[in-house]
Design an enzyme around this catalytic site. Structure first.
Site, short mmCIF file in Angstrom:
data_model
loop_
_atom_site.label_atom_id
_atom_site.label_comp_id
_atom_site.label_asym_id
_atom_site.label_seq_id
_atom_site.Cartn_x
_atom_site.Cartn_y
_atom_site.Cartn_z
N GLY A 25 0.83 -1.20 0.00
CA GLY A 25 0.00 0.00 0.00
C GLY A 25 0.86 1.25 0.00
O GLY A 25 2.08 1.20 -0.18
N ASP A 43 0.73 5.74 1.50
CA ASP A 43 0.00 6.83 2.13
C ASP A 43 -0.38 7.90 1.11
O ASP A 43 -1.38 8.59 1.27
CB ASP A 43 0.85 7.44 3.26
CG ASP A 43 1.17 6.39 4.30
OD1 ASP A 43 0.22 5.87 4.91
OD2 ASP A 43 2.36 6.04 4.47
N GLU A 63 10.15 -2.17 3.76
CA GLU A 63 9.36 -2.04 2.51
C GLU A 63 10.26 -1.60 1.36
O GLU A 63 10.15 -2.09 0.24
CB GLU A 63 8.23 -1.04 2.73
CG GLU A 63 7.16 -1.57 3.67
CD GLU A 63 6.10 -0.56 4.05
OE1 GLU A 63 5.01 -0.98 4.45
OE2 GLU A 63 6.35 0.66 3.97
C1 5RP Z 1 3.42 1.15 6.15
C2 5RP Z 1 2.99 1.75 4.87
C3 5RP Z 1 1.59 1.51 4.42
O1 5RP Z 1 1.64 0.98 3.14
C4 5RP Z 1 0.85 2.81 4.40
O2 5RP Z 1 0.93 3.41 5.67
C5 5RP Z 1 -0.62 2.61 4.00
O3 5RP Z 1 -1.31 1.97 5.01
P1 5RP Z 1 -2.84 1.61 4.92
O4 5RP Z 1 -2.97 0.57 3.85
O5 5RP Z 1 -3.20 1.12 6.29
O6 5RP Z 1 -3.60 2.88 4.56
O7 5RP Z 1 3.74 2.42 4.18
O8 5RP Z 1 4.72 1.51 6.49
#
Ligand code: 5RP
Length: 219
Positions: A83, A85, A104
């Site tokens: 995913g 942000d 990641e």
């Molecule tokens: C974690 C991340 C996630 O991919 C990002 O925060 C998105 O999270 P969500 O799918 O809960 O909206 O980078 O480090």
């Protein structure tokens, strides 16, 4: 389930279309990826295993009956699903809201294809509305914060949070990121920075966006 969660789930399930048989898959972290792991559980016979980007995803993968493998043993991966942000139309991302940015970025770098799954609230013209996470070595926290101020951001220490690697995170507010690869290089160059959550040098290859009426492929 909320509408936003339904859109995340739709994007996550669409990513199953990129699976090829008998491969090892890289798996990211977060609520959208949790939908992907749940969907992958029904296809676990098709994958040899997964490389995980966090302790949380490792636990969920194992609970789903999917073997978790060490990247040092697997070599490069065919596919990474994660995913974000924020995503722009070039597939450049802000990641690390969940704090898993370092692992990641490693798994993304080691993967031939990076499929990013988001809901439509995450798509922006210019990255930076979401505070940019920067994982730092503990003793360098204040030094790095001063350098980030010089780059035009307002760093805020993420309260009561330590990454899986044992480090704090600075969330940098107030940035309008017009040249993501240049800012990524500049922040990477600050002594004490472990990882910046800007994924521009290795952007997503494909972005699947969950919307009210289906899934759109952004890139
Ligand atoms: C974690 C991340 C996630 O991919 C990002 O925060 C998105 O999270 P969500 O799918 O809960 O909206 O980078 O480090």
């Amino acid at each position: 389930m909320s509408d936003a969660a339904r859109r995340k789930q739709a994007a996550a399930e669409a990513a199953l279309g990129f699976l090829t048989d008998d491969t090892i898959i890289g798996v990211g972290t977060g609520s959208t990826v949790n939908f992907f792991i749940d969907a992958l559980a029904g296809r676990r016979d098709r994958v040899r295993g997964a490389v995980s980007s966090s302790e949380a995803s490792t636990a969920r993968l194992r609970a789903a009956g999917i073997e978790v493998l060490d990247l040092n043993q697997t070599g490069d991966l065919e596919l990474y699903v994660d995913g974000a942000d924020e995503a722009d139309r070039h597939g450049r991302l802000i990641k690390g809201g969940g704090g898993a940015l370092t692992r990641e970025k490693i798994v993304a770098a080691a993967s031939r294809r990076f499929v990013c799954i988001v809901d439509d609230t995450k798509v922006v013209d210019v990255l930076g509305r979401f505070p940019l996470p920067v994982e730092v070595i503990p003793m360098a926290r204040s030094y790095v914060a001063r350098q980030l101020l010089k780059l035009g951001g307002q760093p805020v220490l993420r309260e009561a949070f330590i990454t899986d690697n044992g480090n704090p995170i600075l969330d940098v507010h107030g940035l309008r990121i017009l040249d993501p690869p240049a800012l990524e290089a500049a922040i990477n160059g600050i002594a004490g920075v472990v990882t910046v959550g800007l994924f521009a040098q290795r952007a997503a290859d494909i972005v699947l966006v969950g919307e009210a009426d289906g899934v759109r492929r952004l890139k």
